[in-house]
Structure formats: C-alpha cells, structure tokens
Design a protein around this motif. Structure first.
Motif, PDB file in Angstrom:
ATOM      1  N   ASN A 176       0.745  -1.350  -0.044  1.00 32.85           N
ATOM      2  CA  ASN A 176       0.275  -0.039   0.267  1.00 32.85           C
ATOM      3  C   ASN A 176       0.893   1.200   0.053  1.00 32.85           C
ATOM      4  O   ASN A 176       0.290   2.441  -0.149  1.00 32.85           O
ATOM      5  N   ARG A 177       1.969   1.159   0.308  1.00 31.67           N
ATOM      6  CA  ARG A 177       3.062   2.247   0.299  1.00 31.67           C
ATOM      7  C   ARG A 177       4.335   1.955  -0.821  1.00 31.67           C
ATOM      8  O   ARG A 177       5.242   2.685  -0.632  1.00 31.67           O
ATOM      9  N   ASP A 178       3.876   1.413  -1.978  1.00 33.00           N
ATOM     10  CA  ASP A 178       4.890   1.124  -2.733  1.00 33.00           C
ATOM     11  C   ASP A 178       5.092   2.097  -3.596  1.00 33.00           C
ATOM     12  O   ASP A 178       4.243   2.608  -4.149  1.00 33.00           O
ATOM     13  N   PRO A 179       6.423   2.834  -3.618  1.00 34.40           N
ATOM     14  CA  PRO A 179       6.647   4.059  -4.397  1.00 34.40           C
ATOM     15  C   PRO A 179       6.546   4.155  -5.924  1.00 34.40           C
ATOM     16  O   PRO A 179       6.401   5.010  -6.599  1.00 34.40           O
ATOM     17  N   THR A 180       6.406   2.762  -6.430  1.00 37.28           N
ATOM     18  CA  THR A 180       6.519   2.621  -7.809  1.00 37.28           C
ATOM     19  C   THR A 180       4.987   2.815  -8.233  1.00 37.28           C
ATOM     20  O   THR A 180       4.690   2.881  -9.617  1.00 37.28           O
ATOM     21  N   VAL A 181       4.157   2.767  -7.300  1.00 36.89           N
ATOM     22  CA  VAL A 181       2.548   2.705  -7.696  1.00 36.89           C
ATOM     23  C   VAL A 181       2.099   4.029  -7.065  1.00 36.89           C
ATOM     24  O   VAL A 181       0.994   4.488  -7.793  1.00 36.89           O
ATOM     25  N   TYR A 182       2.223   4.425  -5.784  1.00 35.49           N
ATOM     26  CA  TYR A 182       1.621   5.485  -5.181  1.00 35.49           C
ATOM     27  C   TYR A 182       2.889   6.671  -5.231  1.00 35.49           C
ATOM     28  O   TYR A 182       3.847   6.602  -4.448  1.00 35.49           O
ATOM     29  N   ASP A 183       2.435   7.872  -5.627  1.00 38.87           N
ATOM     30  CA  ASP A 183       3.425   8.947  -5.557  1.00 38.87           C
ATOM     31  C   ASP A 183       3.335   9.475  -4.234  1.00 38.87           C
ATOM     32  O   ASP A 183       2.457   9.832  -3.479  1.00 38.87           O
ATOM     33  N   ASN A 184       4.366   9.827  -3.707  1.00 37.44           N
ATOM     34  CA  ASN A 184       5.028   9.974  -2.529  1.00 37.44           C
ATOM     35  C   ASN A 184       4.087   9.263  -1.450  1.00 37.44           C
ATOM     36  O   ASN A 184       3.146   9.954  -0.799  1.00 37.44           O
ATOM     37  N   PRO A 185       4.376   8.081  -1.274  1.00 38.31           N
ATOM     38  CA  PRO A 185       3.521   7.263  -0.359  1.00 38.31           C
ATOM     39  C   PRO A 185       3.162   7.526   0.932  1.00 38.31           C
ATOM     40  O   PRO A 185       2.263   7.047   1.451  1.00 38.31           O
ATOM     41  N   ASP A 186       4.254   8.107   1.564  1.00 36.91           N
ATOM     42  CA  ASP A 186       4.041   8.496   2.917  1.00 36.91           C
ATOM     43  C   ASP A 186       3.172   9.820   2.976  1.00 36.91           C
ATOM     44  O   ASP A 186       2.794   9.911   4.403  1.00 36.91           O
ATOM     45  N   ARG A 187       2.891  10.525   2.078  1.00 37.43           N
ATOM     46  CA  ARG A 187       1.924  11.671   2.392  1.00 37.43           C
ATOM     47  C   ARG A 187       0.365  11.152   2.378  1.00 37.43           C
ATOM     48  O   ARG A 187       0.092  10.251   1.918  1.00 37.43           O
ATOM     49  N   VAL A 188      -0.265  11.777   3.306  1.00 37.53           N
ATOM     50  CA  VAL A 188      -1.675  11.627   3.457  1.00 37.53           C
ATOM     51  C   VAL A 188      -2.288  12.587   2.722  1.00 37.53           C
ATOM     52  O   VAL A 188      -2.267  13.967   2.911  1.00 37.53           O
ATOM     53  N   ASP A 189      -3.212  12.249   1.796  1.00 34.85           N
ATOM     54  CA  ASP A 189      -3.898  13.016   1.163  1.00 34.85           C
ATOM     55  C   ASP A 189      -5.145  12.229   0.641  1.00 34.85           C
ATOM     56  O   ASP A 189      -5.262  11.523  -0.295  1.00 34.85           O
ATOM     57  N   ILE A 190      -6.274  13.028   1.062  1.00 33.89           N
ATOM     58  CA  ILE A 190      -7.690  12.259   0.977  1.00 33.89           C
ATOM     59  C   ILE A 190      -8.347  12.571  -0.516  1.00 33.89           C
ATOM     60  O   ILE A 190      -9.363  12.228  -0.817  1.00 33.89           O
ATOM     61  N   THR A 191      -7.605  13.626  -1.165  1.00 36.30           N
ATOM     62  CA  THR A 191      -8.003  13.827  -2.705  1.00 36.30           C
ATOM     63  C   THR A 191      -7.054  13.015  -3.549  1.00 36.30           C
ATOM     64  O   THR A 191      -7.198  13.372  -4.756  1.00 36.30           O
ATOM     65  N   ARG A 192      -6.234  12.042  -3.276  1.00 34.78           N
ATOM     66  CA  ARG A 192      -5.500  11.493  -4.201  1.00 34.78           C
ATOM     67  C   ARG A 192      -6.025  10.772  -5.200  1.00 34.78           C
ATOM     68  O   ARG A 192      -7.231  10.173  -4.774  1.00 34.78           O
ATOM     69  N   GLU A 193      -5.705  10.949  -6.386  1.00 36.10           N
ATOM     70  CA  GLU A 193      -6.516  10.579  -7.510  1.00 36.10           C
ATOM     71  C   GLU A 193      -5.324   9.561  -8.509  1.00 36.10           C
ATOM     72  O   GLU A 193      -4.182   9.712  -8.657  1.00 36.10           O
ATOM     73  N   GLY A 194      -6.038   8.715  -9.271  1.00 36.40           N
ATOM     74  CA  GLY A 194      -5.304   7.977 -10.162  1.00 36.40           C
ATOM     75  C   GLY A 194      -4.498   6.837  -9.633  1.00 36.40           C
ATOM     76  O   GLY A 194      -4.063   6.026 -10.221  1.00 36.40           O
ATOM     77  N   ALA A 195      -4.892   6.608  -8.186  1.00 34.34           N
ATOM     78  CA  ALA A 195      -3.878   5.474  -7.585  1.00 34.34           C
ATOM     79  C   ALA A 195      -4.939   4.249  -7.650  1.00 34.34           C
ATOM     80  O   ALA A 195      -6.119   4.419  -7.626  1.00 34.34           O
ATOM     81  N   PRO A 196      -4.207   3.015  -7.654  1.00 33.89           N
ATOM     82  CA  PRO A 196      -4.918   1.703  -7.791  1.00 33.89           C
ATOM     83  C   PRO A 196      -5.712   1.447  -6.405  1.00 33.89           C
ATOM     84  O   PRO A 196      -5.223   2.000  -5.526  1.00 33.89           O
ATOM     85  N   ALA A 197      -6.740   0.761  -6.326  1.00 31.81           N
ATOM     86  CA  ALA A 197      -7.376   0.310  -5.177  1.00 31.81           C
ATOM     87  C   ALA A 197      -6.191  -0.369  -4.071  1.00 31.81           C
ATOM     88  O   ALA A 197      -5.344  -0.970  -4.450  1.00 31.81           O
ATOM     89  N   ILE A 198      -6.349   0.146  -2.763  1.00 25.72           N
ATOM     90  CA  ILE A 198      -5.378  -0.529  -1.738  1.00 25.72           C
ATOM     91  C   ILE A 198      -5.952  -2.179  -1.415  1.00 25.72           C
ATOM     92  O   ILE A 198      -6.748  -2.579  -2.056  1.00 25.72           O
ATOM     93  N   LEU A 199      -4.686  -2.785  -1.079  1.00 20.34           N
ATOM     94  CA  LEU A 199      -4.771  -4.219  -1.255  1.00 20.34           C
ATOM     95  C   LEU A 199      -5.176  -4.667   0.408  1.00 20.34           C
ATOM     96  O   LEU A 199      -5.103  -5.903   0.511  1.00 20.34           O
ATOM     97  N   THR A 200      -5.516  -3.611   1.335  1.00 20.73           N
ATOM     98  CA  THR A 200      -6.152  -4.493   2.545  1.00 20.73           C
ATOM     99  C   THR A 200      -7.173  -5.207   2.680  1.00 20.73           C
ATOM    100  O   THR A 200      -7.189  -6.040   3.512  1.00 20.73           O
ATOM    101  N   PHE A 201      -7.864  -5.123   1.694  1.00 18.82           N
ATOM    102  CA  PHE A 201      -9.215  -6.346   1.724  1.00 18.82           C
ATOM    103  C   PHE A 201      -8.870  -7.407   1.068  1.00 18.82           C
ATOM    104  O   PHE A 201      -9.827  -8.160   0.888  1.00 18.82           O
ATOM    105  N   GLY A 202      -7.769  -7.609   0.480  1.00 20.04           N
ATOM    106  CA  GLY A 202      -7.460  -8.959   0.022  1.00 20.04           C
ATOM    107  C   GLY A 202      -7.684  -8.911  -1.554  1.00 20.04           C
ATOM    108  O   GLY A 202      -7.749  -7.633  -2.036  1.00 20.04           O
ATOM    109  N   GLY A 203      -7.655  -9.930  -1.952  1.00 18.97           N
ATOM    110  CA  GLY A 203      -8.166 -10.029  -3.587  1.00 18.97           C
ATOM    111  C   GLY A 203      -8.235 -11.656  -3.849  1.00 18.97           C
ATOM    112  O   GLY A 203      -8.257 -12.219  -3.229  1.00 18.97           O
ATOM    113  N   GLY A 204      -9.037 -11.486  -5.010  1.00 15.03           N
ATOM    114  CA  GLY A 204      -8.963 -12.880  -5.861  1.00 15.03           C
ATOM    115  C   GLY A 204     -10.403 -13.438  -5.023  1.00 15.03           C
ATOM    116  O   GLY A 204     -11.320 -12.613  -4.646  1.00 15.03           O
TER     117      GLY A 204
END
Length: 408
Positions: free
Chosen positions: A327-355
């Motif tokens: 969820n903080r992979d810098p190749t996927v999320y721009d400035n991943p340690d920043r908190v920005d509730i208007t962040r756009e264009g990022a893929p869905a978080i993986l906290t809820f799992g997958g598949g």
C-alpha cells in the motif's frame, strides 16, 4: 529480476532480509519494509518469504495456488483438532474450492449495495449517540469511547437483532475473537471461546427459526431467501455465516476507525478538508487505510510449485503477503508516505485482499468508517492528541491501544 534471467528458487535468490519482533508496532517496522522493498519485491522475513511489491502482492492474492492455511493461529499453538479447530477451519475464511465458491455465491446474492445502504441511518445514529456522551467534556479516548462501541450495534442491525441484545453480541465477539489472536493462550482460553461461540450459535438458530416464518428487511432474511439454481443455505451454514459476520466486522472496524481518526488528527488540514467536503469520506477511508492499515498482511501456503515474478515458490512454503508494504509501494503511489484524501489515479488498496477471498464485507466496512469520519469531523473541532497513542503489534490485528484527544 532482469529480462532473460532464469527464475530462481525464492530461497536461493539472494533476497534482502527483514527482521522485527512480535511486540513492534507498524510505525516502528515500516522503514524496514521500505528499505527491503527498494532492493527487491520479496524479502525473507521472520516466518519465510515476505512479498512486498504492490503488483506481486496483488498477483499472489489472486492466485489459487497460494491458499489460506487453515487454522493457522491454532496450529501455531499446537491445536489441530477438537471443537474449536472444527469451528475455525469450517468458516468461510478457511474453506477453499467448490465449497467456498458455493457459499460465497449464495452470500453475494444477499450482500448487495442495498444491504449496505439501508444501514446508513444506523451508522450515523450510533456514532452521534457516542459523540453525545463525550462532546461536552471536550476530550475523550477515541478507542474506548467511540471506536470500540461503534460496530457491534451496526452488525446487529445488519442481522436484525434487537437493540437490547447489542451488549451480549459485543461480549460474544470479544470472547470468540480470542481464538484468532497469536498473542493469546488458546489452550487456556478454549473453554471461554467455545462457550461464547455455542451461545451465539443458539441465538442465531433461534433467529433463523423465527425468520423462516417472518422474513423481514435484514441480512439474515436475505440469506434465507438466497437461492442459486435451487440451492439454499442450510441451518448450519446460516449459523456459520451470521457468526462469521459478527467476528469479521467487529475488531477490524473498531481498530480501523481509531486508526483513521488518528491519521486525520495528525494531519489537521485533512480533517478540515473532510469537514468542509463530506463527499470525500470514502476517499478518506481509502487513503487512511492505505497509509495506516490495521491489518498489515495475510499468510498464504503454497500448494504447488509456483513461478511468479521471476521467482519459484516451492510447494509447502509459508508466505507472508505484506499488504501494508504494498500500500506504500513508491512505484505505484506517488509520495506514498503523504496523507492526501484527494489522491487521484491510484489503484485500489490491497488491505481487503484479492481474488476469491476478497473481503465480502469490504463495502460495508468502508461505509461504516466513512459515516463515522463524517460525524466526527462535523462535530469535533480542532482535535489534537492529548497523550501517547501506542499501537498493538504489527504481527497481529493492530491499531491504537488508546487514543486520547482534546477538541473544541
């Protein structure tokens, strides 16, 4: 891995190592996750390979050759049989294959957007009632006063249980959840866990018997109605699913509400932004769960030799899928340690799992947290920490142990 390089066994790939102790918090360990992630998409952690990159984590979660190890918490303490073992390994979380497909298919017919939408008033009402208790004091402990009491009334409303039984449901959830903690002494606590679980089963059986003749507008009635080509859930399956919803939706929501509130309190510009724009609530949930998730990973057991991402994972390997790092992979999320509730264009978080094991209640959980954040940002002005807010360890379900705040 460079192009054209032959895949290597995960244990022979000269990967970075990760070390952390069972009592360290996520914030303490994050820098080590990030340092390892800069070197490779996989590291060797305390229990074995630890998948760190967003894309590889997503691939593992969607690959049915990586399966949830049944009863892993119980196995870790030497419990591999008995009534508690049977309860855990036959839950929706642990079953695989055709059994899982069938149960999930029937559940999905009941767990619809309409199911979540009809709980809106309950969510807002419960959180407003909790705020009423503390607002005049100008201070509270978010964990004890707001987050902890919040989800159980909503799960009860979801199932159609009466208000006067909320406290009993909360007690059952507290006791049963001990069976899923790596830090609990399962052998000592098993009688307490089983007593609570059997009492919950009896309660649900009574509800089901009544609902069969008096279907209403709640999830339990919807599960009874659910049908797939003539197939329906039987009494034992209804009991298992109702109990599972209580367990899956209680401690997770409690901890994430507190964690998300802490993130926004520590970023007052984001608190005020949400206060001014409540329509950003779902984005605020996504961003705070990306930045500070209370569930940092999930275990998978490799059931066949798997070649993935240039590595070979041998059958029988236990793999930690590190969603917190992803969820903080810098190749996927721009400035991943920043908190920005208007962040756009990022893929869905993986906290809820997958598949196939993607969290069935993900939309409900998101909406619960969003409604809580909207009520809190609307009613509490200028919140600030009023003391230490230590977190539970990263190796278990984490989140703040306490979160004292003051507000205007």
């Amino acid at each position: 891995m460079t192009v054209g390089t032959a895949p290597r066994r995960i244990f022979d790939a000269d990967l970075p190592t990760l070390s952390y102790s069972p009592d360290e918090s996520p914030a303490e360990v994050y820098p080590r996750f990030q340092a390892a992630q800069r070197q490779a998409p996989v590291a060797i952690g305390p229990i074995g390979p630890e998948v760190l990159s967003y894309h590889l984590v997503r691939s593992v979660l969607r690959d049915d050759r990586f399966q949830i190890p049944p009863g892993i918490v119980l196995q870790a303490q030497g419990v591999t049989s008995g009534p508690l073992w049977d309860k855990v390994v036959n839950s929706l979380l642990c079953v695989e294959g055709e059994t899982h497909r069938r149960l999930r298919g029937l559940c999905s017919k009941a767990f619809t957007p309409r199911t979540v939408a009809r709980l809106h008033e309950a969510m807002v009402g419960v959180m407003n009632d909790l705020v009423d208790e503390v607002v005049d004091a100008g201070r509270c402990d978010v964990v004890a006063d707001l987050a902890r009491p919040y989800p159980v009334p909503i799960i009860c409303a979801l199932l159609g249980a009466p208000r006067e039984d909320w406290q009993q449901f909360s007690s059952w959830a507290d006791d049963i959840f001990k069976a899923f903690s790596f830090t609990a002494d399962i052998r000592q606590l098993e009688p307490v866990v089983m007593r609570a679980w059997l009492e919950l089963d009896d309660y649900v059986d009574d509800m089901v018997a009544h609902r069969r003749h008096n279907l209403t507008d709640d999830l339990l009635s919807d599960l009874i109605r659910a049908e797939d080509d003539g197939d329906r859930l039987d009494a034992a399956e209804l009991r298992m699913l109702a109990g599972g919803l209580l367990l899956a939706g209680t401690d997770t929501t409690r901890n994430q509400v507190a964690a998300s509130v802490q993130v926004l309190c520590e970023h007052p510009d984001q608190w005020e932004l949400l206060r001014a724009h409540p329509d950003l609530a779902m984005q605020a949930v996504e961003e705070t769960m990306r930045h500070s998730p209370i569930a940092g990973g999930t275990l998978r057991l490799v059931v066949d030799d798997v070649e993935l991402g240039g590595y070979i994972f041998p059958a029988g390997t236990m793999v930690l899928v590190n969603t917190a790092a992803a969820n903080r992979d810098p190749t996927v999320y721009d400035n991943p340690d920043r908190v920005d509730i208007t962040r756009e264009g990022a893929p869905a978080i993986l906290t809820f799992g997958g598949g196939v094991h993607y969290c069935l209640g993900a939309n409900l959980a998101r909406r619960e947290i969003a409604e809580a954040l909207n009520v809190l940002t609307a009613r509490l002005r200028n919140p600030r920490r009023a003391g230490p807010a230590p977190w539970k360890p990263v190796v278990s379900l984490s989140g703040p142990l306490t979160l004292p705040i003051e507000f205007d």
